[in-house]
Each structure stands twice: as C-alpha cells, then as structure tokens.
Enzyme design. Structure first.
Site, PDB file in Angstrom:
ATOM      1  N   ASP A 254       6.054 -45.084  24.568  1.00 47.56           N
ATOM      2  CA  ASP A 254       5.090 -44.890  25.663  1.00 47.56           C
ATOM      3  C   ASP A 254       3.936 -45.908  25.710  1.00 47.56           C
ATOM      4  O   ASP A 254       3.332 -46.202  24.673  1.00 47.56           O
ATOM      5  CB  ASP A 254       4.402 -43.527  25.523  1.00 47.56           C
TER       6      ASP A 254
ATOM      7  N   TYR B 170       0.533 -40.129  17.875  1.00 47.62           N
ATOM      8  CA  TYR B 170       1.314 -39.905  19.097  1.00 47.62           C
ATOM      9  C   TYR B 170       0.501 -40.269  20.341  1.00 47.62           C
ATOM     10  O   TYR B 170      -0.654 -40.660  20.247  1.00 47.62           O
ATOM     11  CB  TYR B 170       1.802 -38.451  19.138  1.00 47.62           C
TER      12      TYR B 170
HETATM   13  C1  FRU Z   1       7.069 -39.251  25.000  1.00 51.60           C
HETATM   14  C2  FRU Z   1       6.649 -38.764  23.627  1.00 51.60           C
HETATM   15  C3  FRU Z   1       5.272 -38.112  23.673  1.00 51.60           C
HETATM   16  C4  FRU Z   1       4.800 -38.281  22.265  1.00 51.60           C
HETATM   17  C5  FRU Z   1       5.341 -39.646  21.914  1.00 51.60           C
HETATM   18  C6  FRU Z   1       5.762 -39.841  20.475  1.00 51.60           C
HETATM   19  O1  FRU Z   1       7.997 -40.281  24.928  1.00 51.60           O
HETATM   20  O2  FRU Z   1       7.586 -37.880  23.087  1.00 51.60           O
HETATM   21  O3  FRU Z   1       5.274 -36.788  24.114  1.00 51.60           O
HETATM   22  O4  FRU Z   1       3.424 -38.216  22.148  1.00 51.60           O
HETATM   23  O5  FRU Z   1       6.473 -39.853  22.741  1.00 51.60           O
HETATM   24  O6  FRU Z   1       6.156 -41.159  20.260  1.00 51.60           O
END
Ligand code: FRU
Length: 477
Positions: A40, A99
């Site tokens: 992300d 995250y």
């Molecule tokens: C979306 C996700 C988020 C999380 C992150 C972990 O792709 O699953 O919800 O914070 O990626 O890498």
C-alpha cells in the site's frame, strides 16, 4: 526490525539490487520496491513543495514479510529520491509490522497515524477474534524525514466490543473545525465497516460513529479514505469478501468507493451503491491526498493480496509489486474520474499520430497511447499478446497469454469515446472515456513491442522516457 538491524542487513539489500537492476520486467516509469516487496501507498502528502510517498515495504524479501515504511519523495513526479525507510517496527506495539497509515498536515507539522501490528504465537489462535493487536500509533514530524516519539492512541480495547481484532489503516480528515479518523474494521459477525473517531486537538480521540451499509459488502473493509469533492462526500474502501456479481467485483478483493450522505455532527451516514475504482487485475489500497495546488491525487498499490495469479517472474529477480501512476480525481455527474497527472506529459519523447488500422506498428516498450473517435466495434492488440476488444457494448481485456493466471476482465460500457493506455515493461493501465473506467494490470510478455488497433479515428503514440530515481546512498550512513 530496528533501524540498526536494517543497516546491518544492508549488504543483503545490495545483492538483491543487482538482480532487480538486470530484470527486463523492471518498470521504467512507475515507483516499485527498490528491492523486495511493496504494497500500500501510505502517508501521502505534499509538505513545503515536496510530495512524500511512503509505502508498505519489506526490503529483504520479495514475498510477504516484516513491514516497515519505505519512502520516496518528488517535487515534479518525474525526478524521485529514494529515502531511508521512515518508520521501523521497533517497539512492543508495532513489533510485527508497521502497517498502513496516513499523514495529516497542521500548523507546519505532519501528523502520521498508522497501525502497529502485533501477532501472538504463544498458543493456537484464529487471528480474527484473538491472537493479534492492531494498535493505532501517532507520530509528529517537522520535515517528513524524522520524528521524535511514537505515541499509542488506541489498542484493541479502545475499539467497539463487537469488532474483531482487525481494525486498522487510520486516515484523518478535518471537517467543520474538528478532526475525524477513519479506521477499517471487521466485526465479530463478519461485516465490514469504518469506525470514526473524533478529536478537537489531534491529540485525544473519542469514538464517534461507524459507517457501514445494509447491503452485503463483505466481511472486512481495509484502507478507508474519506473526503469531500464538489460538494459530495466520498468514502474509499477496500472490501474483502464480496461475491462476484455478473461483471461486477471480478477481483478477489475490491477497491472502490461509496458516495455518502454523511451528517457527521448528528452521526448519521447512508452509503450509496459501491462503485469500483478499477476493474483489475492488480489494484488495491488506494489512498488520496490534496496537494498544494488543491488537486486530489490518488495512488494505489498495483497489486492485490491473495489473488490466484502471480508475479513469479519478478520475485525470481528480487522484487515484487509497484504503485500505479499518480492520478488526479475529478467528479463528473457524481462519479469519480481518474486521469494521470499532467506532469507525466514530461515523460513524452517522441510522438506519432496515425490512422493506420491494418498494420502492426512497432512501439517503444514504455509508451502512452491515446485512441480517439472510437467506434462501436474496437479491437486493440498490444505486443501481439494482449487483447482489448469492444463488442456489443462489452469491453474485454484478455491477458491470458501473458497474465500468469490473469485471464479476462469485462466492463459493460454504453459508449466508448476514447481510450488512453500507459504501457510499461510489465504493466498496463487503461483509461476509458477520460478516466470514467480504469483497468490496471501486470503482464509478463515475451514478444516485441507493438500495437495493432482497429475501430477508431486517430491514434497518438508517445514514447516515454523513464523516471529519474536518485537512489539512497547507504555508503554514507
Ligand atoms: C492492505 C493491507 C492493510 C494493512 C497492510 C499490511 O493491503 O492489508 O490493511 O495495513 O496491507 O501490509
């Protein structure tokens, strides 16, 4: 993994980098993981002229691993700096991964909010209703490169009791002089929703309300983003667990938005129908920000979790995934349209205008192609291997030959006016009707670069140069 541990492993990264640099599928004008894995886009903001693009990053592994927050900066979307990773998983509240999160600028400071992931392994857990912590953490920076301390705002005990342990991805918005944080969540009854917390000072937060829908829009909503544009309120989310419905929701997980009737003071919100931002195959975790010119810019992960197609070709070469091109959002008849930023015109080198419909034309590996005056029947073949057709008001993208498991995607479109394609070494972004419909995909072709198009009036082919990336100099740390 702390900053010091990261630096200790840096030679491993240089070894991977040699592999990445030789890979013919490496992208030339997209931000990708310098090495390892990227997902992300996070913390997007423009601060004192500089656009900060942070991202979910595992530098030493091209498959899922311990997440930290990678960092690119740019002033013009053509020249980029690779920066030192910004946040490391180095404390008890984020020890199993930094995250996703976001940035919010106020009074010359950037406030970052992210999810600290903690996973227990001392017993058997289902990791849904137990076995993990998702802590909301805040930090404040005066420059986008450094911060003082991590402050824990919420632990799982602060989320509503009917929520599972999946509550994450904070994003903050200002409305009527107050601040609201949206968090993506999964309830214990497997319903996706967004939780809203309110603050008057960006320091203390109280639970305010939740946004969900009466319709079945899956068990978990990830990566929420709430913003107003043209007098409308939009809620971007990535729902997981929505069943395919005809030509709708063809990807395993969705990336789209609701137009909301939100009365935040009176805690009421009605979501309109869910609209997909992109029809696939590789799209997820979109995030927006408003830049200093007032544009709402959108970046997404050009990838998706848990799909049954792969990127093995790049994994072999030490990296996986990229970000989409940066796009500007606009609203037309209540719908979001996406167009690449005008800065990207600077990538154009050579231009050819043609009407040729019966010959395969050689193109550069990195090309932008604009097809206008589209007819009721269209056929476009890229590199002899990828086909785009429009027949009886059905648009079909067929990647079967080069998709590594990606096959077809369909969109019902009453009328196609124009199609813009951005082709890179292993990615294809398709914008139909000035960004009304978008498809974003990876592909791994073997043929020379070419195009054969039929069913249009004029086609403009631009060869594109690559981005300039100034790599971080690890010899000086
Ligand atoms: C979306 C996700 C988020 C999380 C992150 C972990 O792709 O699953 O919800 O914070 O990626 O890498």
């Amino acid at each position: 993994m702390s900053y010091d541990e990261y630096l200790k492993n840096i030679t491993k990264r240089s070894e991977l980098k040699k592999l990445v640099d030789k890979d013919p599928y490496r992208l030339s004008y997209h931000l990708m993981a310098p090495t390892g894995w990227l997902n992300d886009p996070n913390g997007l903001c423009q601060f004192k002229g500089v656009h900060h693009i942070y991202f979910q990053y595992t530098p030493f592994s091209a498959t899922w691993g311990m997440k930290m927050c990678g960092h690119y900066t740019t002033k013009d979307f053509i020249h980029y700096n690779e920066e030192l990773p910004f946040i490391f998983p180095d404390n008890r509240y984020d020890k199993d991964g930094v995250y996703s999160g976001s940035a919010f600028i106020k009074n010359d400071e950037i406030h970052y909010f992210y999810t600290g992931n903690v996973k227990y392994n001392d017993s058997e857990y289902n990791y849904i209703s137990d076995g993990r912590e998702q802590n909301t953490i805040q930090l404040v920076s005066k420059d986008g490169y450094h911060y003082d301390a991590k402050k824990i705002i919420f632990t799982n005990d602060d989320y509503p009791k009917d929520c599972s342990k999946h509550v994450r991805d904070p994003k903050v918005v200002e409305k009527n002089g107050n601040y609201y944080m949206v968090l993506g969540a999964r309830t214990l009854e497997d319903k996706g929703c967004v939780l809203l917390y309110k603050s008057t000072d960006l320091a203390t937060w109280q639970y305010h309300m939740r946004i969900d829908s009466d319709m079945d829009y899956g068990y978990m909503w990830e990566c929420p983003d709430l913003f107003d544009m043209d007098g409308e309120t939009f809620l971007l989310v990535c729902p997981q667990g929505m069943a395919q419905d005809g030509y709708k929701y063809q990807n395993i997980y969705q990336c789209g938005y609701f137009k909301c009737d939100l009365d935040i003071e009176n805690k009421s919100c009605t979501c309109g129908p869910f609209i997909e931002l992109d029809y696939g195959f590789d799209i997820y975790a979109s995030q927006t920000y408003q830049d200093e010119k007032g544009r709402r810019i959108l970046l997404s992960w050009m990838g998706i979790p848990d799909a049954d197609y792969d990127n093995d070709c790049t994994v072999e070469n030490g990296w996986q995934h990229a970000l989409t091109l940066p796009k500007q959002l606009t609203v037309k008849e209540g719908k979001l349209y996406q167009q690449t930023l005008e800065e990207l015109k600077e990538l154009r080198t050579n231009t050819i205008k043609t009407q040729c419909q019966n010959e395969t034309l050689e193109i550069a590996k990195a090309s932008e192609i604009f097809i206008e005056g589209c007819m009721d029947e269209i056929s476009i073949v890229i590199h002899n291997e990828i086909s785009l057709t429009y027949h009886k008001q059905l648009f079909t993208l067929n990647l079967e030959k080069v998709g590594h498991g990606r096959n077809q995607r369909y969109i019902e479109i009453p009328k196609i006016e124009n199609i813009r394609l951005f082709i890179d070494n292993s990615s294809l972004e398709i914008f139909i009707n000035n960004g009304e419909f978008v498809l974003t995909s990876r592909f791994y072709g073997k043929e020379n670069s070419s195009i054969l198009a039929r069913g249009y009036e004029t086609m403009t082919i631009y060869s594109l140069k690559g981005y300039m990336i100034n790599e971080y100099d690890y010899t000086c740390v």
